[in-house]
Design a protein around this motif. Sequence first.
Motif, PDB file in Angstrom:
ATOM      1  N   ARG A 103       0.855  -1.185   0.000  1.00  0.00           N
ATOM      2  CA  ARG A 103       0.000   0.000   0.000  1.00  0.00           C
ATOM      3  C   ARG A 103       0.888   1.231   0.000  1.00  0.00           C
ATOM      4  O   ARG A 103       1.770   1.379   0.848  1.00  0.00           O
ATOM      5  N   ASP A 104       0.643   2.122  -0.953  1.00  0.00           N
ATOM      6  CA  ASP A 104       1.509   3.285  -1.102  1.00  0.00           C
ATOM      7  C   ASP A 104       0.656   4.489  -1.474  1.00  0.00           C
ATOM      8  O   ASP A 104      -0.412   4.349  -2.090  1.00  0.00           O
ATOM      9  N   LEU A 105       1.151   5.666  -1.111  1.00  0.00           N
ATOM     10  CA  LEU A 105       0.410   6.892  -1.427  1.00  0.00           C
ATOM     11  C   LEU A 105       0.294   7.123  -2.926  1.00  0.00           C
ATOM     12  O   LEU A 105      -0.607   7.839  -3.384  1.00  0.00           O
ATOM     13  N   THR A 106       1.197   6.530  -3.719  1.00  0.00           N
ATOM     14  CA  THR A 106       1.116   6.712  -5.172  1.00  0.00           C
ATOM     15  C   THR A 106      -0.119   6.036  -5.760  1.00  0.00           C
ATOM     16  O   THR A 106      -0.485   6.314  -6.906  1.00  0.00           O
ATOM     17  N   PHE A 154     -11.355  11.776   9.502  1.00  0.00           N
ATOM     18  CA  PHE A 154     -11.770  11.796   8.103  1.00  0.00           C
ATOM     19  C   PHE A 154     -13.275  12.036   8.032  1.00  0.00           C
ATOM     20  O   PHE A 154     -14.053  11.288   8.637  1.00  0.00           O
ATOM     21  N   LEU A 155     -13.664  13.038   7.262  1.00  0.00           N
ATOM     22  CA  LEU A 155     -15.074  13.353   7.059  1.00  0.00           C
ATOM     23  C   LEU A 155     -15.360  13.403   5.568  1.00  0.00           C
ATOM     24  O   LEU A 155     -14.554  13.926   4.788  1.00  0.00           O
ATOM     25  N   GLY A 156     -16.507  12.852   5.182  1.00  0.00           N
ATOM     26  CA  GLY A 156     -16.874  12.895   3.772  1.00  0.00           C
ATOM     27  C   GLY A 156     -17.846  11.803   3.417  1.00  0.00           C
ATOM     28  O   GLY A 156     -17.990  10.816   4.158  1.00  0.00           O
ATOM     29  N   PRO A 157     -18.537  11.951   2.299  1.00  0.00           N
ATOM     30  CA  PRO A 157     -19.504  10.925   1.882  1.00  0.00           C
ATOM     31  C   PRO A 157     -18.803   9.636   1.464  1.00  0.00           C
ATOM     32  O   PRO A 157     -17.591   9.621   1.229  1.00  0.00           O
ATOM     33  N   MET A 164      -9.195   4.318   2.092  1.00  0.00           N
ATOM     34  CA  MET A 164      -7.962   4.127   1.331  1.00  0.00           C
ATOM     35  C   MET A 164      -6.839   5.004   1.877  1.00  0.00           C
ATOM     36  O   MET A 164      -5.693   4.575   2.014  1.00  0.00           O
ATOM     37  N   LEU A 165      -7.173   6.245   2.247  1.00  0.00           N
ATOM     38  CA  LEU A 165      -6.178   7.129   2.832  1.00  0.00           C
ATOM     39  C   LEU A 165      -5.728   6.612   4.204  1.00  0.00           C
ATOM     40  O   LEU A 165      -4.540   6.585   4.514  1.00  0.00           O
ATOM     41  N   ALA A 166      -6.681   6.190   5.007  1.00  0.00           N
ATOM     42  CA  ALA A 166      -6.350   5.725   6.354  1.00  0.00           C
ATOM     43  C   ALA A 166      -5.464   4.491   6.321  1.00  0.00           C
ATOM     44  O   ALA A 166      -4.581   4.319   7.159  1.00  0.00           O
ATOM     45  N   SER A 167      -5.694   3.610   5.338  1.00  0.00           N
ATOM     46  CA  SER A 167      -4.881   2.391   5.263  1.00  0.00           C
ATOM     47  C   SER A 167      -3.423   2.689   4.946  1.00  0.00           C
ATOM     48  O   SER A 167      -2.542   1.889   5.259  1.00  0.00           O
ATOM     49  N   ARG A 168      -3.158   3.844   4.313  1.00  0.00           N
ATOM     50  CA  ARG A 168      -1.768   4.203   3.988  1.00  0.00           C
ATOM     51  C   ARG A 168      -1.037   4.816   5.180  1.00  0.00           C
ATOM     52  O   ARG A 168       0.192   4.865   5.186  1.00  0.00           O
ATOM     53  N   LYS A 218      -3.276  13.812   1.351  1.00  0.00           N
ATOM     54  CA  LYS A 218      -2.000  13.088   1.463  1.00  0.00           C
ATOM     55  C   LYS A 218      -0.980  13.893   2.266  1.00  0.00           C
ATOM     56  O   LYS A 218      -0.197  13.323   3.038  1.00  0.00           O
ATOM     57  N   ARG A 219      -0.997  15.195   2.113  1.00  0.00           N
ATOM     58  CA  ARG A 219      -0.089  16.025   2.910  1.00  0.00           C
ATOM     59  C   ARG A 219      -0.479  15.955   4.387  1.00  0.00           C
ATOM     60  O   ARG A 219       0.384  15.911   5.274  1.00  0.00           O
ATOM     61  N   ALA A 220      -1.775  15.913   4.666  1.00  0.00           N
ATOM     62  CA  ALA A 220      -2.229  15.796   6.055  1.00  0.00           C
ATOM     63  C   ALA A 220      -1.775  14.472   6.660  1.00  0.00           C
ATOM     64  O   ALA A 220      -1.398  14.410   7.841  1.00  0.00           O
ATOM     65  N   LEU A 221      -1.776  13.401   5.848  1.00  0.00           N
ATOM     66  CA  LEU A 221      -1.294  12.109   6.333  1.00  0.00           C
ATOM     67  C   LEU A 221       0.180  12.177   6.712  1.00  0.00           C
ATOM     68  O   LEU A 221       0.592  11.667   7.764  1.00  0.00           O
ATOM     69  N   MET A 222       0.981  12.791   5.861  1.00  0.00           N
ATOM     70  CA  MET A 222       2.417  12.872   6.132  1.00  0.00           C
ATOM     71  C   MET A 222       2.709  13.722   7.361  1.00  0.00           C
ATOM     72  O   MET A 222       3.585  13.393   8.165  1.00  0.00           O
ATOM     73  N   ILE A 223       1.968  14.809   7.520  1.00  0.00           N
ATOM     74  CA  ILE A 223       2.168  15.659   8.699  1.00  0.00           C
ATOM     75  C   ILE A 223       1.762  14.910   9.965  1.00  0.00           C
ATOM     76  O   ILE A 223       2.450  14.967  10.993  1.00  0.00           O
ATOM     77  N   ALA A 224       0.634  14.201   9.896  1.00  0.00           N
ATOM     78  CA  ALA A 224       0.167  13.449  11.062  1.00  0.00           C
ATOM     79  C   ALA A 224       1.140  12.342  11.426  1.00  0.00           C
ATOM     80  O   ALA A 224       1.402  12.082  12.606  1.00  0.00           O
ATOM     81  N   ALA A 225       1.705  11.673  10.416  1.00  0.00           N
ATOM     82  CA  ALA A 225       2.655  10.598  10.684  1.00  0.00           C
ATOM     83  C   ALA A 225       3.951  11.144  11.270  1.00  0.00           C
ATOM     84  O   ALA A 225       4.539  10.552  12.186  1.00  0.00           O
ATOM     85  N   ALA A 226       4.410  12.284  10.754  1.00  0.00           N
ATOM     86  CA  ALA A 226       5.665  12.850  11.237  1.00  0.00           C
ATOM     87  C   ALA A 226       5.535  13.385  12.659  1.00  0.00           C
ATOM     88  O   ALA A 226       6.448  13.244  13.475  1.00  0.00           O
ATOM     89  N   GLY A 227       4.393  14.012  12.966  1.00  0.00           N
ATOM     90  CA  GLY A 227       4.207  14.606  14.290  1.00  0.00           C
ATOM     91  C   GLY A 227       3.404  13.768  15.249  1.00  0.00           C
ATOM     92  O   GLY A 227       3.125  14.213  16.361  1.00  0.00           O
ATOM     93  N   GLN A 228       3.004  12.553  14.824  1.00  0.00           N
ATOM     94  CA  GLN A 228       2.197  11.659  15.658  1.00  0.00           C
ATOM     95  C   GLN A 228       0.915  12.354  16.122  1.00  0.00           C
ATOM     96  O   GLN A 228       0.565  12.351  17.298  1.00  0.00           O
TER      97      GLN A 228
END
Length: 292
Positions: A192-195, A219-222, A229-233, A204-214
């Motif tokens: 599983r990769d962000l690509t 996630f909100l949306g229909p 898919m984003l959460a699994s990465r 995707k930028r929010a994921l990287m920031i969250a991972a770097a800063g713990q």
Amino acid sequence: MTLAIVYSRASIGVEAPLVTIEVHISNGQPKLTIVGLPEATVKEAGDRVRSALLNANFIYPPQRITINLAPADLPKEGGRFDLPIAIGILAASGQIDSDLLKQFEFLGELALTGHLRGVHGAIPAVISADKAKRQMILARQNANEASLVSNATTYYAGSLLDVVNMLNKRDKLPICQQISQNSIENRPLVSRDLTDIIGQQHAKRALMIAAAGQHNLLFLGPPGTGKTMLASRLADLLPEMSDQEAIETASVTSLVQNELNFQNWKQRPFRAPHHSASMVALVGGGVKVTNN
């Protein structure tokens, strides 16, 4: 001797409290009594232990046998106490040397043939035994998961006879060898990769920031917008778990699954509950009802 004391471990969530098994053999009508808040499967241990002892060519004492599982107010369930109960009967009847019993804790279900079967929750039991400065003896089926606790010396056996030969100093039991832990370089390529995600640059930028800063993420949306898919990465963006984190995760897995993924046991797990799951279903809890 007519009284023997054997140590084992119960399973209460991710905890493994100590259970002291006291076996007393006295004159009277042949009968086996188990006290100490045993659940139905623990009460049935008497029949399993009797057949296992006879089929392993041991003598089952034709006397009154009283087994106390202390502390009395702690619920006991499962077949994990079969092996220590059998060891206690053999020690109380003088068929094995009881000098080594203080050094070990025993865990395992007995087949009628005398062979040992694995139990759930072996990792918390091994950790607790190591903290108590005792060594655990368990079934061969639990050897791999027990080896994950690298600082503990744990032995495994295939049958009751193997354990008795060790206690009588006739033979030695094999030690659960530590499984080589895959480093980040030796791990298989992440599938599983962000690509894989087209667009969603802000997410995707929010994921990287969250991972770097713990940081936490919400996630909100229909449905169908890519939240799962984003959460699994995110799990694959995080660094490999520490030994303590990996052991805690493996302890939970050993309670609910038969086998662990030993090749990648330090990778962070990803859980995807159904979108209709309630708060109670996610958190769990409640009272476990057993029928005695």
